[in-house]
Design a protein around this motif. Structure first.
Motif, mmCIF file in Angstrom:
data_model
loop_
_atom_site.group_PDB
_atom_site.id
_atom_site.type_symbol
_atom_site.label_atom_id
_atom_site.label_comp_id
_atom_site.label_asym_id
_atom_site.label_seq_id
_atom_site.Cartn_x
_atom_site.Cartn_y
_atom_site.Cartn_z
ATOM 1 N N ARG A 1 3.340 2.696 6.902
ATOM 2 C CA ARG A 1 4.204 3.792 7.397
ATOM 3 C C ARG A 1 5.649 3.565 6.981
ATOM 4 N NH1 ARG A 1 1.043 2.777 12.267
ATOM 5 N NH2 ARG A 1 -0.496 4.447 12.562
ATOM 6 N N ALA A 2 6.098 2.308 6.998
ATOM 7 C CA ALA A 2 7.470 2.015 6.583
ATOM 8 C C ALA A 2 7.660 2.270 5.097
ATOM 9 C CB ALA A 2 7.818 0.563 6.931
ATOM 10 N N ILE A 3 6.671 1.904 4.282
ATOM 11 C CA ILE A 3 6.759 2.151 2.834
ATOM 12 C C ILE A 3 6.794 3.641 2.547
ATOM 13 C CG2 ILE A 3 5.479 1.911 0.667
ATOM 14 C CD1 ILE A 3 4.489 -0.805 1.665
ATOM 15 N N ALA A 4 6.113 4.435 3.378
ATOM 16 C CA ALA A 4 6.047 5.880 3.149
ATOM 17 C C ALA A 4 7.403 6.564 3.312
ATOM 18 C CB ALA A 4 5.038 6.508 4.111
ATOM 19 N N LYS A 5 8.392 5.867 3.846
ATOM 20 C CA LYS A 5 9.725 6.442 4.029
ATOM 21 C C LYS A 5 10.677 6.079 2.892
ATOM 22 C CE LYS A 5 9.207 6.127 9.057
ATOM 23 N NZ LYS A 5 9.733 5.535 10.317
ATOM 24 N N ALA B 1 10.484 4.734 -3.471
ATOM 25 C CA ALA B 1 9.420 4.211 -4.330
ATOM 26 C C ALA B 1 8.077 4.847 -3.982
ATOM 27 C CB ALA B 1 9.337 2.688 -4.180
ATOM 28 N N TYR B 2 7.878 5.145 -2.716
ATOM 29 C CA TYR B 2 6.634 5.792 -2.294
ATOM 30 C C TYR B 2 6.546 7.202 -2.877
ATOM 31 C CZ TYR B 2 3.194 7.910 0.864
ATOM 32 O OH TYR B 2 2.111 8.572 1.382
ATOM 33 N N VAL B 3 7.644 7.914 -2.884
ATOM 34 C CA VAL B 3 7.660 9.264 -3.453
ATOM 35 C C VAL B 3 7.318 9.208 -4.944
ATOM 36 C CG1 VAL B 3 9.076 11.301 -3.895
ATOM 37 C CG2 VAL B 3 9.345 10.037 -1.749
ATOM 38 N N THR B 4 7.864 8.211 -5.631
ATOM 39 C CA THR B 4 7.555 8.050 -7.050
ATOM 40 C C THR B 4 6.078 7.731 -7.261
ATOM 41 O OG1 THR B 4 9.805 7.250 -7.454
ATOM 42 C CG2 THR B 4 8.141 6.757 -9.132
ATOM 43 N N SER B 5 5.535 6.853 -6.428
ATOM 44 C CA SER B 5 4.122 6.488 -6.556
ATOM 45 C C SER B 5 3.217 7.684 -6.291
ATOM 46 C CB SER B 5 3.777 5.350 -5.592
ATOM 47 O OG SER B 5 4.467 4.170 -5.932
ATOM 48 N N ARG B 6 3.574 8.508 -5.337
ATOM 49 C CA ARG B 6 2.761 9.694 -5.047
ATOM 50 C C ARG B 6 2.753 10.650 -6.231
ATOM 51 N NH1 ARG B 6 -0.892 9.087 -1.975
ATOM 52 N NH2 ARG B 6 -0.983 11.298 -1.457
ATOM 53 N N PRO C 1 0.823 -1.220 0.000
ATOM 54 C CA PRO C 1 0.000 0.000 0.000
ATOM 55 C C PRO C 1 0.852 1.264 0.000
ATOM 56 C CG PRO C 1 0.083 -0.927 2.205
ATOM 57 C CD PRO C 1 0.911 -1.836 1.337
ATOM 58 N N HIS C 2 0.921 1.920 -1.132
ATOM 59 C CA HIS C 2 1.599 3.220 -1.208
ATOM 60 C C HIS C 2 0.534 4.286 -0.931
ATOM 61 C CE1 HIS C 2 5.487 1.968 -3.400
ATOM 62 N NE2 HIS C 2 4.935 0.906 -2.852
ATOM 63 N N ILE C 3 0.063 4.266 0.324
ATOM 64 C CA ILE C 3 -1.097 5.048 0.728
ATOM 65 C C ILE C 3 -0.805 5.700 2.074
ATOM 66 C CG2 ILE C 3 -3.567 4.944 1.237
ATOM 67 C CD1 ILE C 3 -3.682 2.315 -0.320
#
Length: 458
Positions: free
Chosen positions: A387-391, A394-399, A290-292
């Motif tokens: 929360r871990a993915i949000a750091k 890849a999360y920045v790219t998905s956003r 979840p990139h959420i």
């Protein structure tokens, strides 16, 4: 020297090529390569009678509807006029120069009958998605989901009190559809809250002020897109509330796997999809990252410690407060083990009064209670993973890529002119959303797949 005056003289014979008069770079030429209607007649055959007058060709109706949604022609009366006059439209609809354009009422009769009974528009949409997959436009690794409000065809000033319900004498197709979806998780059963107002013309639409301006009646169109080229993988209509949009997202993810064997590695969405239940469904049941952003309201604004200031120890199943004391579910053993899960699907971890009473940090922790309590969701592990993915990078790219779905909604409303529904009821919303998504995917194919060069004779 001034030329001679041109006088219209009727000729006995004309040599005219409709094919030659449609420009090579016209949008319909590019779209026509990807419109496959070979299976339409076989799909609809059980819904036609074996006797009676021949019907209007369903392929013609579908091609005319595609013209209307691709070029933002919202009225079917005007669509018939445009197809009658426009040579490119006639060419795309296979009408030739002397083909008769059907009456606008034919669309309504087929829509409320054969098209909906056979789910033809869903079949058309899925056919175009499969063509996108064949052309390599769908990667399948990253998806994004979002919803957008579309105004319903209902007057915002003619609503009735939702608590009193509808007038028993009110009867229409939209009312019948409203009663039929009262138990649907995407409509009536999405929330137990009684709507503030009901629109007699379209009671399934939802009174909402989510856009921040004046409230209006609306439906939500939900898109599931592939992040590589912003191809719409699935579309679903729902009532205009967050719970229904989350339910629609689950439906689309499951359906994409069943229909196209697409199972994404990650899903990008906004905070509306960051509830604990949704994150747990993605992580535990679907194995999707979840990139959420996590939907979390545990932060306090009065200066006291929030839940983030307490450290969870998974091995001992307890929280450690800033003073180093332990917060546990229970402080004694029970003959019958208890889970401690409450109705809201949380577990309460409690500190001891003997620890909190003399603690020097009590004024910053629990000044109005004898001991501190910390709630923890049963799905907190999934929230911690989000929360871990949000750091990560890849999360920045998905956003950043998630904005592609917002651009599709902007295109839907500004270019295709679908900022307000023309059809009423849940079925009407589904029809319009499916046709609009099909048109957007066809335009995407026309833009990204180059036209093959003609082979020169030698």
């Amino acid at each position: 020297m001034m030329g001679d005056r041109r006088v219209d003289q009727a000729a006995l014979f004309y040599e005219f090529s409709l094919e030659r008069h449609v420009p090579a770079d016209h949008l319909l030429r590019s779209i026509d390569r990807f419109v496959d209607l070979d299976g339409v007649r076989a799909h609809l055959r059980p819904y036609y009678s074996s006797t009676g007058r021949p019907s209007i060709d369903p392929e013609l109706l579908i091609r005319m509807l595609l013209v209307g949604y691709c070029f933002g022609i919202r009225s079917e009366r005007r669509l018939c006029e445009e197809v009658h006059l426009n040579l490119a439209y006639r060419w795309f609809c296979r009408l030739g120069l002397d083909g008769d354009v059907p009456d606008h009422s034919t669309f309504s009769k087929n829509r409320h009958g054969r098209f909906r009974d056979s789910d033809l528009l869903r079949l058309l949409f899925e056919t175009v998605v499969r063509r996108c997959i064949e052309e390599g436009l769908v990667g399948g690794a990253g998806f994004a989901v979002d919803a957008s409000l579309i105004k319903a065809d209902a007057n915002r000033q003619s609503g009735t009190d939702g608590a009193n319900g509808l007038d028993p004498e009110v009867s229409s197709r939209a009312v019948d559809e409203y009663l039929a979806v009262l138990d649907d998780a995407a409509f009536g059963a999405a929330t137990p809250v009684t709507p503030k107002y009901l629109a007699p013309a379209d009671p399934a639409s939802r009174w909402t002020g989510a856009n921040g301006g004046m409230a209006f009646y609306a439906y939500s169109t939900n898109y599931l897109i592939d992040l590589d080229n912003a191809v719409i993988v699935d579309v679903e209509a729902s009532t205009a509330i967050r719970q229904a949009e989350v339910t629609a997202a689950k439906t689309m993810i499951v359906r994409a796997q069943e229909c196209f064997d697409l199972h994404p590695e990650r899903l990008a969405a906004d905070t509306a999809y960051g509830s604990a239940e949704m994150l747990a469904w993605l992580v535990d049941e679907q194995a999707i990252e979840p990139h959420i952003p996590v939907f979390d309201k545990s932060a306090r604004t009065d200066g006291t410690f929030s839940r983030d200031d307490f450290t969870y120890d998974p091995e001992q199943d307890l929280y450690v407060c800033p003073a180093g004391k332990h917060l546990r579910k229970y402080r004694r053993a029970f003959a019958v083990p208890r889970t401690g899960v409450l109705k809201d699907k949380t577990v309460r971890y409690r500190a001891s009064k003997r620890d909190c009473g003399p603690c020097p940090m009590k004024s910053r922790c629990c000044p109005n209670a004898p001991a501190r309590k910390v709630p923890r969701s049963v799905h907190e592990a999934a929230r911690d993973k989000a929360r871990a993915i949000a750091k990560t990078e890849a999360y920045v790219t998905s956003r950043r890529q998630r904005k592609k779905v917002e651009m599709l909604f902007a295109h839907l409303k500004r270019i295709l002119k679908l900022d307000r529904l023309r059809l009423r009821g849940p079925c009407g919303a589904r029809d319009e959303f499916l046709l609009a998504a099909t048109a957007q995917n066809l335009r995407k194919l026309a833009k990204l797949v180059p036209t093959p060069s003609p082979i020169m004779a030698t």
